[in-house]
Design a protein around this motif. Structure first.
Motif, PDB file in Angstrom:
ATOM      1  N   THR A 103      10.850 -17.399  61.605  1.00 20.27           N
ATOM      2  CA  THR A 103      10.088 -16.484  61.063  1.00 20.27           C
ATOM      3  C   THR A 103       9.768 -17.061  59.380  1.00 20.27           C
ATOM      4  OG1 THR A 103      10.843 -14.891  62.143  1.00 20.27           O
ATOM      5  CG2 THR A 103      10.092 -13.975  59.980  1.00 20.27           C
ATOM      6  N   GLY A 161       0.558  -5.063  61.858  1.00 21.31           N
ATOM      7  CA  GLY A 161       0.977  -6.403  62.366  1.00 21.31           C
ATOM      8  C   GLY A 161       2.360  -6.383  62.816  1.00 21.31           C
ATOM      9  N   ASN A 216       5.230 -13.548  59.372  1.00 24.43           N
ATOM     10  CA  ASN A 216       4.867 -14.188  60.699  1.00 24.43           C
ATOM     11  C   ASN A 216       6.221 -14.598  61.552  1.00 24.43           C
ATOM     12  OD1 ASN A 216       2.023 -14.151  61.313  1.00 24.43           O
ATOM     13  ND2 ASN A 216       2.030 -15.144  59.385  1.00 24.43           N
ATOM     14  N   ASP A 271       2.755 -10.436  62.865  1.00 22.71           N
ATOM     15  CA  ASP A 271       1.891 -11.031  62.871  1.00 22.71           C
ATOM     16  C   ASP A 271       0.889 -10.828  61.693  1.00 22.71           C
ATOM     17  OD1 ASP A 271      -0.652 -12.535  63.665  1.00 22.71           O
ATOM     18  OD2 ASP A 271      -1.326 -11.353  65.099  1.00 22.71           O
ATOM     19  N   GLN A 272       1.067 -11.385  60.729  1.00 26.26           N
ATOM     20  CA  GLN A 272       0.349 -11.304  59.360  1.00 26.26           C
ATOM     21  C   GLN A 272       0.601  -9.842  58.938  1.00 26.26           C
ATOM     22  OE1 GLN A 272      -0.792 -14.569  59.114  1.00 26.26           O
ATOM     23  NE2 GLN A 272      -2.554 -13.851  58.227  1.00 26.26           N
ATOM     24  N   CYS A 273       2.057  -9.789  58.772  1.00 29.53           N
ATOM     25  CA  CYS A 273       2.399  -8.520  58.355  1.00 29.53           C
ATOM     26  C   CYS A 273       2.531  -8.509  56.884  1.00 29.53           C
ATOM     27  CB  CYS A 273       3.839  -8.546  59.057  1.00 29.53           C
ATOM     28  SG  CYS A 273       4.513  -6.836  59.429  1.00 29.53           S
ATOM     29  N   ASN A 283       7.813  -8.305  66.960  1.00 23.31           N
ATOM     30  CA  ASN A 283       6.784  -9.443  66.722  1.00 23.31           C
ATOM     31  C   ASN A 283       6.320  -8.949  65.427  1.00 23.31           C
ATOM     32  OD1 ASN A 283       6.463  -8.432  69.678  1.00 23.31           O
ATOM     33  ND2 ASN A 283       7.293 -10.416  69.324  1.00 23.31           N
ATOM     34  N   ASN A 343       9.191 -13.809  65.256  1.00 25.78           N
ATOM     35  CA  ASN A 343       9.656 -12.903  66.261  1.00 25.78           C
ATOM     36  C   ASN A 343      11.064 -12.782  66.206  1.00 25.78           C
ATOM     37  OD1 ASN A 343       7.128 -12.586  67.675  1.00 25.78           O
ATOM     38  ND2 ASN A 343       7.466 -14.852  68.352  1.00 25.78           N
TER      39      ASN A 343
END
Ligand code: TGC
Ligand code: FAD
Length: 390
Positions: free
Chosen positions: A149, A200, A161, A223-225, A221, A163
């Motif tokens: 991460t 995200g 980004n 994703d572009q958080c 997950n 998991n």
């Protein structure tokens, strides 16, 4: 008066203050009233009763050893007794409380800005906001230093980004403490407070477990958080997450004894009334030998955590002492649960008794927060000065 007696062969309660004894009794009564009547049903239905958080908040056990911000500010032995009593009910309930207090409220208390402490801690102490802690990843469990991460600074924000896997409370959490490598700081590990409704971030619960069924375990997950830069915790390196683990592992060392004590009492009571070969099975030497082993290991474990608690109250402990207590007490609790299951014969595999549930739960407890063997290696490194992880 609780029907749970709580084995105390060495009269350790004589070492407790009146306040500690009162706290223990109030949590014991809470478990009798709120947990025991529903836990088998929740376990079989893979259900965590989310409204329990508000009741736990009212009881004052969330972040109970933290000072200020509406936390109870209790001593470490009181905190340990709370964990023991909760896990007498179920490891999943103790897990929820451990994660909330030791893994989420503690890092906010230790490393967040005053503004964020005010925003989150009182609401978390009341159980109005629920936290989770994301360190483990699908490919990095025992070895979190390999985490994939990433957090990248973009203006006044960080973009996350990656998991996270096996995250307790994930699916019911309002916020997550996420550990990530900081791309702009040479991939040092940093931590973030991430509201779970952040665009995200998606969370899926892990179904089909046979252990800790009355606890939510999830995958997260990212994703572009995007999180504001001030949501980053003021600590760098793995000592950030590991400092949280010290407190959680300490609570687990007490908690596992609660599960072991529950198994011991149920097995003893069963053995005294179950007749085979015209006698109670408690009259057979092999059964007595098992009960003797169980009570001896419980007593040794109690002495370990009592002294560790007093050392922790004086801030005079090393993490390796916590590793020893977590490793020993969980491993022995698991052994005790297995022996207790055996004493109950076929009845031991049903949810009419608590032993089978504790046994299954303890398999997870032996793995999370550092597996039994990882703690063996942590102590081995302390003894020899040689790390043997690789
Ligand atoms: P290493 O090089 O030994 O240390 C890295 C840095 O961290 C410092 N440190 C600690 N600080 C505070 N407390 C501790 N216990 C610490 N242990 C190490 C260390 O001084 C160093 O600091 P610095 O300043 O020099 O950078 O790290 P390593 O990567 O070699 O670690 C080895 C190992 C195997 C011991 C470690 O990775 C480990 O403990 N692995 C187990 C992972 C684990 O426990 N994961 C738990 C995930 S959370 C969870 O399971 C929640 S379950 C929740 C529930 O439901 O109850
Ligand atoms: P692995 O690391 O793959 O280990 C597998 C086996 O290999 C183990 O027996 C281990 O002891 C052994 N092993 C690994 N390395 C070595 C070595 N160097 N030497 C000898 N043996 C070794 N994590 C979070 O971040 N947050 C949570 O809230 C959380 N909750 C959890 C809830 C549950 C119910 C469970 C089961 C796990 C949870 N975890 C959580 C994850 C947990 O911390 C990890 O499962 C644990 O650290 C072990 O990692 P792993 O499962 O990937 O096993």
């Amino acid at each position: 008066m609780s029907s749970f007696q709580g084995a105390d062969f060495y009269n350790i309660s004589s070492l407790l203050s009146d306040e500690e004894k009162a706290i223990q009794q109030s949590v014991r009564s809470f478990v009798d009233k709120e947990i025991m009547p529903v836990i088998a049903e929740n376990y079989i239905n893979h259900h965590f009763p989310k409204d329990l958080f508000l009741k736990l908040g009212e009881l004052g056990v969330l972040g109970a050893n933290l000072e200020g911000y509406d936390c109870a500010g209790l001593g470490e032995v009181s905190y340990g007794l709370i964990m023991q009593e909760l896990e007498r009910g179920d490891s999943g309930i103790r897990s929820a409380v451990s994660v909330q207090g030791a893994l989420c409220m503690f890092p906010i208390h230790a490393y967040a800005s005053e503004e964020l402490k005010q925003k989150y801690l009182p609401a978390m102490a009341r159980g109005e906001l629920i936290g989770c802690f994301g360190l483990t990843e699908p490919d990095f469990g025992s070895n979190p230093s390999g985490m994939q991460t990433r957090a990248k600074k973009v203006g006044s924000t960080y973009v996350l980004n990656g998991n996270k896997m096996w995250i307790t409370n994930g699916g019911i959490a309002d916020l997550a403490i996420i550990w990530a490598k900081l791309e702009d700081e040479d991939n040092k590990v940093g931590g973030f407070i991430v509201p779970t409704n952040t665009k995200g971030m998606t969370i899926h619960n892990i179904e089909k477990k046979f252990s800790l069924n009355a606890s939510i375990t999830s995958e997260i997950n990212m994703d572009q958080c995007v999180v504001p830069a001030d949501h980053m915790l003021q600590v760098r390196g793995l000592k950030g997450p590991f400092s949280c683990l010290n407190h959680a592992r300490y609570g687990i060392a007490w908690g596992a004894l609660g599960a072991a004590m529950a198994c011991f009492e149920e097995a003893r009571d069963y053995a005294k009334t179950r007749i085979q070969f015209d006698k109670p099975i408690a009259s057979f030497q092999l059964v007595q030998s098992k009960l003797t082993y169980m009570l001896t290991e419980i007593t040794k474990g109690q002495l370990l955590v009592y002294q560790l608690g007093r050392l922790k109250e004086q801030n005079n402990y090393i993490p390796q002492q916590i590793s020893m207590a977590k490793m020993n007490n969980v491993s022995k609790a698991l052994e005790i649960a297995r022996l207790a299951r055996d004493i109950l014969g076929a009845s031991g595999i049903t949810l009419e008794y608590n032993i089978g549930r504790h046994l299954m739960n303890l398999e997870s407890v032996n793995t999370y927060e550092g597996t039994e063997d990882i703690h063996r290696l942590i102590i081995g490194e302390h003894i020899t000065g040689i790390p043997a992880y690789q």
